[in-house]
Design a protein around this motif. Structure first.
Motif, PDB file in Angstrom:
ATOM      1  N   THR A   1      -8.168 -69.619  30.249  1.00 26.83           N
ATOM      2  CA  THR A   1      -8.074 -67.978  30.459  1.00 26.83           C
ATOM      3  C   THR A   1      -6.770 -67.366  29.715  1.00 26.83           C
ATOM      4  O   THR A   1      -6.716 -65.907  29.805  1.00 26.83           O
ATOM      5  N   HIS A   2      -6.361 -67.930  28.781  1.00 29.19           N
ATOM      6  CA  HIS A   2      -5.166 -67.328  27.974  1.00 29.19           C
ATOM      7  C   HIS A   2      -5.762 -66.283  27.071  1.00 29.19           C
ATOM      8  O   HIS A   2      -6.631 -66.820  26.244  1.00 29.19           O
ATOM      9  N   GLN A   3      -5.472 -65.098  27.050  1.00 36.46           N
ATOM     10  CA  GLN A   3      -6.053 -64.253  26.264  1.00 36.46           C
ATOM     11  C   GLN A   3      -5.912 -64.405  24.717  1.00 36.46           C
ATOM     12  O   GLN A   3      -6.939 -64.309  24.016  1.00 36.46           O
ATOM     13  N   LYS A   4      -4.586 -64.579  24.145  1.00 32.27           N
ATOM     14  CA  LYS A   4      -4.586 -64.843  22.937  1.00 32.27           C
ATOM     15  C   LYS A   4      -5.345 -65.968  22.346  1.00 32.27           C
ATOM     16  O   LYS A   4      -5.786 -66.310  21.294  1.00 32.27           O
ATOM     17  N   LEU A   5      -5.320 -67.252  23.271  1.00 34.21           N
ATOM     18  CA  LEU A   5      -6.087 -68.447  22.818  1.00 34.21           C
ATOM     19  C   LEU A   5      -7.631 -67.996  22.826  1.00 34.21           C
ATOM     20  O   LEU A   5      -8.550 -68.380  21.829  1.00 34.21           O
ATOM     21  N   LYS A   6      -8.150 -67.202  23.825  1.00 32.34           N
ATOM     22  CA  LYS A   6      -9.529 -66.767  23.676  1.00 32.34           C
ATOM     23  C   LYS A   6      -9.937 -66.064  22.740  1.00 32.34           C
ATOM     24  O   LYS A   6     -11.139 -66.119  21.968  1.00 32.34           O
ATOM     25  N   ASP A   7      -9.017 -65.179  21.976  1.00 29.38           N
ATOM     26  CA  ASP A   7      -9.269 -64.370  20.949  1.00 29.38           C
ATOM     27  C   ASP A   7      -9.300 -65.380  19.528  1.00 29.38           C
ATOM     28  O   ASP A   7     -10.180 -65.107  18.751  1.00 29.38           O
ATOM     29  N   ARG A   8      -8.294 -66.287  19.504  1.00 28.59           N
ATOM     30  CA  ARG A   8      -8.194 -67.038  18.167  1.00 28.59           C
ATOM     31  C   ARG A   8      -9.193 -68.398  18.039  1.00 28.59           C
ATOM     32  O   ARG A   8      -9.534 -68.689  17.119  1.00 28.59           O
ATOM     33  N   LEU A   9      -9.598 -68.848  19.412  1.00 28.58           N
ATOM     34  CA  LEU A   9     -10.322 -70.131  19.506  1.00 28.58           C
ATOM     35  C   LEU A   9     -11.482 -70.107  18.527  1.00 28.58           C
ATOM     36  O   LEU A   9     -11.838 -71.123  17.868  1.00 28.58           O
ATOM     37  N   PRO A  10     -12.422 -69.113  18.947  1.00 28.65           N
ATOM     38  CA  PRO A  10     -13.623 -69.082  18.034  1.00 28.65           C
ATOM     39  C   PRO A  10     -13.474 -69.539  16.339  1.00 28.65           C
ATOM     40  O   PRO A  10     -14.005 -70.178  15.881  1.00 28.65           O
ATOM     41  N   VAL A  11     -12.460 -68.781  16.033  1.00 29.73           N
ATOM     42  CA  VAL A  11     -11.997 -68.583  14.512  1.00 29.73           C
ATOM     43  C   VAL A  11     -11.535 -70.153  14.062  1.00 29.73           C
ATOM     44  O   VAL A  11     -11.896 -70.452  13.366  1.00 29.73           O
ATOM     45  N   LEU A  12     -10.762 -70.619  14.819  1.00 30.84           N
ATOM     46  CA  LEU A  12     -10.131 -71.941  14.469  1.00 30.84           C
ATOM     47  C   LEU A  12     -11.037 -73.161  14.832  1.00 30.84           C
ATOM     48  O   LEU A  12     -11.164 -73.952  13.915  1.00 30.84           O
ATOM     49  N   GLN A  13     -12.064 -72.872  15.803  1.00 27.43           N
ATOM     50  CA  GLN A  13     -13.140 -73.762  15.809  1.00 27.43           C
ATOM     51  C   GLN A  13     -13.882 -73.721  14.787  1.00 27.43           C
ATOM     52  O   GLN A  13     -14.276 -74.892  14.114  1.00 27.43           O
ATOM     53  N   GLU A  14     -14.291 -72.720  14.188  1.00 25.11           N
ATOM     54  CA  GLU A  14     -15.210 -72.628  12.847  1.00 25.11           C
ATOM     55  C   GLU A  14     -14.589 -73.066  11.866  1.00 25.11           C
ATOM     56  O   GLU A  14     -15.024 -74.016  10.896  1.00 25.11           O
ATOM     57  N   GLN A  15     -13.253 -72.958  11.701  1.00 24.40           N
ATOM     58  CA  GLN A  15     -12.569 -73.512  10.609  1.00 24.40           C
ATOM     59  C   GLN A  15     -12.395 -74.998  10.539  1.00 24.40           C
ATOM     60  O   GLN A  15     -12.436 -75.557   9.377  1.00 24.40           O
ATOM     61  N   VAL A  16     -12.047 -75.400  11.658  1.00 24.66           N
ATOM     62  CA  VAL A  16     -12.165 -76.894  11.967  1.00 24.66           C
ATOM     63  C   VAL A  16     -13.537 -77.464  11.414  1.00 24.66           C
ATOM     64  O   VAL A  16     -13.544 -78.412  10.757  1.00 24.66           O
ATOM     65  N   ARG A  17     -14.634 -76.918  11.988  1.00 23.01           N
ATOM     66  CA  ARG A  17     -15.904 -77.471  11.756  1.00 23.01           C
ATOM     67  C   ARG A  17     -16.170 -77.476  10.136  1.00 23.01           C
ATOM     68  O   ARG A  17     -17.083 -78.291   9.824  1.00 23.01           O
ATOM     69  N   GLN A  18     -15.771 -76.472   9.422  1.00 20.97           N
ATOM     70  CA  GLN A  18     -16.123 -76.324   8.124  1.00 20.97           C
ATOM     71  C   GLN A  18     -15.002 -77.131   7.242  1.00 20.97           C
ATOM     72  O   GLN A  18     -15.383 -77.052   6.078  1.00 20.97           O
ATOM     73  N   GLY A  19     -14.189 -77.834   7.918  1.00 16.87           N
ATOM     74  CA  GLY A  19     -13.043 -78.555   7.116  1.00 16.87           C
ATOM     75  C   GLY A  19     -12.219 -77.521   6.453  1.00 16.87           C
ATOM     76  O   GLY A  19     -11.386 -78.017   5.597  1.00 16.87           O
ATOM     77  N   LEU A  20     -12.057 -76.518   6.824  1.00 13.73           N
ATOM     78  CA  LEU A  20     -10.915 -75.459   6.303  1.00 13.73           C
ATOM     79  C   LEU A  20      -9.419 -75.800   6.737  1.00 13.73           C
ATOM     80  O   LEU A  20      -8.582 -75.523   5.709  1.00 13.73           O
ATOM     81  N   ILE A  21      -9.641 -76.244   7.851  1.00 14.68           N
ATOM     82  CA  ILE A  21      -7.969 -76.667   8.438  1.00 14.68           C
ATOM     83  C   ILE A  21      -8.293 -77.988   9.364  1.00 14.68           C
ATOM     84  O   ILE A  21      -9.318 -78.297   9.608  1.00 14.68           O
TER      85      ILE A  21
END
Length: 82
Positions: free
Chosen positions: A47-67
Motif C-alpha cells: 500500500t506504499h504509494q512510492k512503491l506502487k508507482d515504481r513497482l510495475p516499471v521495476l518488474q518489467e525491467q527485471v522480466r526483460q533482464g535490464l536490471i
C-alpha cells in the motif's frame, strides 16, 4: 468414545505436568507474533504509494533482464525507507 476422552485427558495431564504444554503454547504465541508482523509488512509494502508507482516499471525491467532482481529489491527498499 469414553476411552478416547480418557486417553486425551491423560495425555493433556502429562503435557501439563512436564511443562510441555506451556512450551508449546509459548512457541505458538511467538510464531503467531512473527506471522502477524510479516502480514503487516506485506500490507505496508503493497500500500506504499512510492512503491506502487515504481513497482510495475521495476518488474518489467527485471522480466526483460535490464536490471537484476537484487538491484530492483534495493531500489524498492530505498523507496520504502526514504
Amino acid at each position: 468414545m469414553k476411552k478416547l476422552f480418557v486417553s486425551l485427558s491423560i495425555e493433556l495431564t502429562c503435557y501439563q505436568a512436564n511443562g510441555e504444554l506451556s512450551k508449546r503454547r509459548a512457541n505458538q504465541r511467538e510464531h503467531w507474533m512473527w506471522t502477524l508482523f510479516e502480514d503487516e509488512i506485506q500490507y505496508r509494502l503493497k500500500t506504499h504509494q512510492k512503491l506502487k508507482d515504481r513497482l510495475p516499471v521495476l518488474q518489467e525491467q527485471v522480466r526483460q533482464g535490464l536490471i537484476s532482481p537484487s538491484l530492483a529489491a534495493d531500489e524498492l527498499a530505498e523507496l520504502f525507507f526514504s
